[in-house]
Design a protein around this motif. Structure first.
Motif, PDB file in Angstrom:
ATOM      1  N   VAL A  79      31.597  50.796  44.286  1.00 56.35           N
ATOM      2  CA  VAL A  79      32.638  49.811  43.977  1.00 56.35           C
ATOM      3  C   VAL A  79      33.902  50.230  44.721  1.00 56.35           C
ATOM      4  N   PRO A  80      34.241  49.571  45.818  1.00 55.86           N
ATOM      5  CA  PRO A  80      35.317  50.039  46.706  1.00 55.86           C
ATOM      6  C   PRO A  80      36.657  50.309  46.027  1.00 55.86           C
ATOM      7  N   ASP A  81      37.021  49.483  45.036  1.00 56.01           N
ATOM      8  CA  ASP A  81      38.332  49.671  44.403  1.00 56.01           C
ATOM      9  C   ASP A  81      38.214  50.305  43.019  1.00 56.01           C
ATOM     10  N   TYR A  82      37.132  51.041  42.799  1.00 63.10           N
ATOM     11  CA  TYR A  82      36.873  51.617  41.472  1.00 63.10           C
ATOM     12  C   TYR A  82      37.994  52.542  41.009  1.00 63.10           C
ATOM     13  N   GLU A  83      38.315  52.442  39.727  1.00 61.29           N
ATOM     14  CA  GLU A  83      39.262  53.327  39.071  1.00 61.29           C
ATOM     15  C   GLU A  83      38.651  53.800  37.752  1.00 61.29           C
TER      16      GLU A  83
END
Length: 399
Positions: A79-83
């Protein structure tokens, strides 16, 4: 790629007659696509994180924090923008996932809750650490949580009791873990890495099914979950480290093959035996020519079965944090490096949160490198360093 349509009926031993044949490159691409590692995913944000967990079936939880912890690392890879707060929100606020056991401690989709009941039911049928052996102390734990609300194990250290504390606290910790495995307690939240426990009826969303699945339903769930997550699966790989009844497994798989939903797959050049896949996975396969570079967690779903990894990707991997220091050949926490469909090496790294430096303690390539590959590695390395909270990289490997 070729295939033979299944006949109207067959014996389990005749499955070979309805086989699809693929080459090793195609097999690897199918597996990587199923693992969300073959293409630039459009999975974004909290919803993308949930989709990734559902596709993978589980994400293993691990507390080692040499770099980012495994559950966050696995999801960031896909998930590229995972936080990290995405996972916390899905778990604690949305109750879209839950904490239990797959082959190890894991986050699982809440839709799979009823299938966890099978393991919970069998906890007291055997022997060993997870078998509940102190009903008096377990009743005490459950009653206190029922009256006081969610508690951590350490909260029991504060209570006044006539019980000898030196004996009680270790026993309390063990009983809480056993009650958790039996399903009489659930994780309701966390304070840092410490679990907060509560009664299931106060944690589960109201619509969650608690109906015990039949043996056939459970086996079908295992088959479907494995084929969805891994694309191609051998007989011995279904239900990794789970107890799957052999007779029922063969009956369910045979039925899925006879219906045409599942096919047997032969990988040209491999002598390790046949694999199984959803027919739609084989029929709808389309190659992804773009090569992506991934720095994987040692607990990544793709590599957790080491024998499978060696057979399909020709990559021999050992996580040496469990090996005595004097016997380590590579390093404490080697991270596998994947480029396209090949494992090209591994990197032993450590994130120093105080200095914000990512140290590369060792780096090893499996063969010749190219400028294109090294450029892809450099780009991914900087992204990984930033994800681990580092602002610079120090290469101590000599490469």
């Amino acid at each position: 790629m070729s295939s033979v349509a299944p006949p109207g009926n067959c014996n389990f031993g005749d499955i070979v007659k309805m086989m699809s044949k693929i080459d090793l490159y195609t097999a690897r691409q199918i597996i990587l696509q199923s693992q969300l590692l073959a293409t630039d995913n459009r999975l974004l944000g909290k919803e993308g994180t949930l989709q990734a967990i559902k596709q993978l079936g589980y994400v293993q939880i691990d507390t080692i924090s040499v770099v980012e912890r495994a559950h966050h690392h696995v999801l960031w890879t896909r998930v590229p923008d995972y936080e990290p707060n995405f996972l916390q929100t899905l778990d604690i606020q949305d109750r879209a996932i839950f904490d239990y056991w797959s082959h190890a401690a894991s986050y699982l989709p809440i839709e799979d809750y009823r299938y966890s009941l099978v393991r919970k039911k069998n906890m007291d049928n055997g022997s060993g650490f997870w078998r509940l052996t102190d009903p008096v102390l377990s009743a005490h734990v459950l009653e206190r949580i029922r009256k006081k609300g969610p508690l951590m194990a350490r909260d029991f250290e504060k209570e006044k009791t006539t019980v000898d504390q030196a004996w009680m606290i270790p026993a309390i910790n063990q009983v809480i873990r056993q009650l958790f495995m039996k399903g009489e307690l659930m994780v309701a939240g966390r304070k840092g890495i410490q679990k907060i426990y509560d009664l299931p009826e106060r944690v589960l969303p109201p619509e969650t099914s608690s109906v015990m699945p039949s043996t056939g339903e459970y086996v079908e769930y295992i088959i479907r979950r494995n084929l969805l997550a891994h694309g191609l699966v051998r007989l011995g790989e279904f239900g990794y480290l789970l107890k799957v009844p052999k007779k029922e497994f063969q009956a369910v798989l045979k039925k899925m093959i006879q219906s045409g939903e599942v096919v047997e797959v032969d990988i040209n050049g491999l002598s390790t035996g046949s694999y199984f896949a959803f027919r739609k996975t084989i029929d709808n396969f389309s190659p992804t020519p773009k090569k992506l570079f991934h720095i994987l967690s040692p607990f990544d779903n793709l590599i957790i079965q080491r024998k499978r990894l060696a057979e399909l990707f020709d990559f021999q991997y050992t996580l040496e944090c469990y090996v005595p220091a004097a016997k380590r050949k590579f390093g404490y926490f080697g991270l596998p490096l994947l480029y396209g469909t090949q494992f090209v090496g591994q990197m032993d790294a450590k994130a120093d949160r105080k200095t914000k430096i990512l140290y590369i303690r060792n780096l090893e390539w499996n063969g010749k490198t190219s400028q294109v590959m090294l450029k892809a590695f450099e780009k991914k390395l900087w992204a990984f360093a930033q994800y681990c909270g580092c602002q610079s990289i120090e290469n101590q490997s000599g490469l």
